[in-house]
Design an enzyme around this catalytic site. Structure first.
Site, PDB file in Angstrom:
ATOM      1  CB  SER A 125      -7.068 -61.764  22.303  1.00  0.00           C
ATOM      2  OG  SER A 125      -8.224 -61.786  23.097  1.00  0.00           O
TER       3      SER A 125
HETATM    4  N1  SAH Z   1     -12.721 -63.879  20.569  1.00  0.00           N
HETATM    5  C1  SAH Z   1     -13.078 -62.513  20.279  1.00  0.00           C
HETATM    6  C2  SAH Z   1     -12.605 -61.587  21.364  1.00  0.00           C
HETATM    7  C3  SAH Z   1     -13.760 -61.081  22.091  1.00  0.00           C
HETATM    8  S1  SAH Z   1     -13.420 -60.099  23.491  1.00  0.00           S
HETATM    9  C4  SAH Z   1     -12.615 -62.073  18.915  1.00  0.00           C
HETATM   10  O1  SAH Z   1     -11.895 -62.797  18.223  1.00  0.00           O
HETATM   11  O2  SAH Z   1     -13.010 -60.980  18.507  1.00  0.00           O
HETATM   12  C5  SAH Z   1     -14.393 -60.952  24.682  1.00  0.00           C
HETATM   13  C6  SAH Z   1     -15.847 -61.051  24.391  1.00  0.00           C
HETATM   14  O3  SAH Z   1     -16.448 -61.773  25.463  1.00  0.00           O
HETATM   15  C7  SAH Z   1     -16.581 -59.710  24.347  1.00  0.00           C
HETATM   16  O4  SAH Z   1     -17.188 -59.566  23.096  1.00  0.00           O
HETATM   17  C8  SAH Z   1     -17.590 -59.807  25.478  1.00  0.00           C
HETATM   18  O5  SAH Z   1     -18.823 -59.166  25.189  1.00  0.00           O
HETATM   19  C9  SAH Z   1     -17.757 -61.305  25.591  1.00  0.00           C
HETATM   20  N2  SAH Z   1     -18.310 -61.779  26.857  1.00  0.00           N
HETATM   21  C10 SAH Z   1     -18.062 -61.372  28.125  1.00  0.00           C
HETATM   22  N3  SAH Z   1     -18.813 -62.068  29.008  1.00  0.00           N
HETATM   23  C11 SAH Z   1     -19.565 -62.931  28.269  1.00  0.00           C
HETATM   24  C12 SAH Z   1     -20.547 -63.910  28.581  1.00  0.00           C
HETATM   25  N4  SAH Z   1     -20.948 -64.166  29.826  1.00  0.00           N
HETATM   26  N5  SAH Z   1     -21.097 -64.598  27.567  1.00  0.00           N
HETATM   27  C13 SAH Z   1     -20.746 -64.386  26.286  1.00  0.00           C
HETATM   28  N6  SAH Z   1     -19.825 -63.474  25.917  1.00  0.00           N
HETATM   29  C14 SAH Z   1     -19.242 -62.761  26.906  1.00  0.00           C
END
Ligand code: SAH
Length: 293
Positions: A125
């Protein structure tokens, strides 16, 4: 988009709908618009070139933590102009080397206020949105009881969606303990490698507990949590998150309101156990999905 806001100082939580930057800016069109609007002082490429020269001159250990201090400081200055004022939040952004969490082809954009792809269709993000979410957790009414007095304003923190581990690292600097869950195994492994490498090079780097699993069920073994932050948005807040939120705790998550639109939702559990909702503004995060892959 944030550069088009007339009054930057007004961008504090709770935010108006038009005050929260949306992650629509992850598209190529928006990225070039963001670049066009970038201020003169923001020249991450120039700093990174300088850093590369410095790295060649001194044989610092892969440059972790040393090489991007200036360019991170500029990102922090921009966050301050965007209304982020919590000293420890700003300090965390100054310390965590975002360029080491993204693909090397994207390193030149690492300190721009833009979301970036991290593989498997997911994105890291944009810093201004991450900072606003984290700040909203730090200033929750119950913060004083949960360790804020000891320099750990997030207390015991749960992150849903580890991705590449960047946000988990920020949270680590602000928490007594972070538990971060990822449903995609490859990203879970990547985040572990990223965070392990930080720990090897930087003494005192916080320990973050990474869990491979479905974040929709939270992580009951270590509940309750003073703060919960979701990096993916669904159509409802999973009941497990609400159940695992401690009294005086705060949850911040994107929530789908109608087809294609998401709103940043804040849920407070008051000391008497009751719940209070508020909305912070429009956002666009990747979807929250159930199960693991
Ligand atoms: N905070 C992260 C951004 C990740 S984007 C960073 O700093 O890189 C959002 C993430 O949420 C993705 O990797 C996706 O796979 C994960 N996600 C989506 N649904 C999820 C769930 N039910 N449990 C765990 N992770 C999930």
């Amino acid at each position: 988009m944030s550069s088009s806001q007339p009054d930057r100082k007004a961008r504090r939580f709770p935010l108006q709908l038009d005050q929260v930057a949306t992650l629509k800016s992850s598209g190529p069109k928006a990225a070039s618009a963001a670049q066009a609007g970038a201020r003169e002082l923001l020249r991450p490429q120039a700093h990174l070139q300088q850093i590369e020269q410095d790295r060649k001159r001194h044989s610092t250990p892969q440059g972790v933590g040393l090489d991007s201090v200036q360019v991170r400081r500029r990102m922090v200055e921009r966050l301050m102009m965007d209304g982020i004022s919590h000293t420890q939040v700003l300090d965390a952004f100054a310390r965590v080397p975002r360029h080491l969490f993204v693909d090397s082809a994207l390193v030149n954009q690492a300190y721009e206020d833009t979301s970036l792809p991290i593989g498997l269709g997911q994105t890291i993000s944009k810093p201004s949105v991450v900072a606003a979410m984290i700040q909203s957790l730090c200033v929750r009414p119950g913060a004083a009881q949960a360790g804020a007095a000891h320099g750990k304003p997030l207390g015991h923190c749960l992150e849903i969606g580890t991705g590449c581990g960047y946000q988990a690292a920020l949270l680590g600097h602000l928490s007594r303990r972070v538990v971060s869950i990822e449903r995609l195994r490859d990203l879970h492994v990547k985040a572990r490698a990223n965070l392990d490498s930080m720990r090897q090079h930087l003494p005192g780097w916080p320990d973050v507990r990474l869990v491979y699993g479905d974040g929709m069920i939270g992580h009951a073994p270590l509940a309750p949590y003073d703060t919960i932050i979701a990096a993916a948005g669904g159509s409802a807040l999973p009941q497990a998150w609400i159940d695992q939120l401690a009294p005086g705790g705060r949850l911040v998550a994107p929530l789908e309101e109608s087809r294609g639109t998401q709103v940043l939702t804040i849920l407070d559990r008051l000391p008497d156990g009751s719940l209070q909702h508020s909305r912070a503004g429009a956002v666009l995060f990747v979807p929250l999905k159930s199960g693991t892959t």
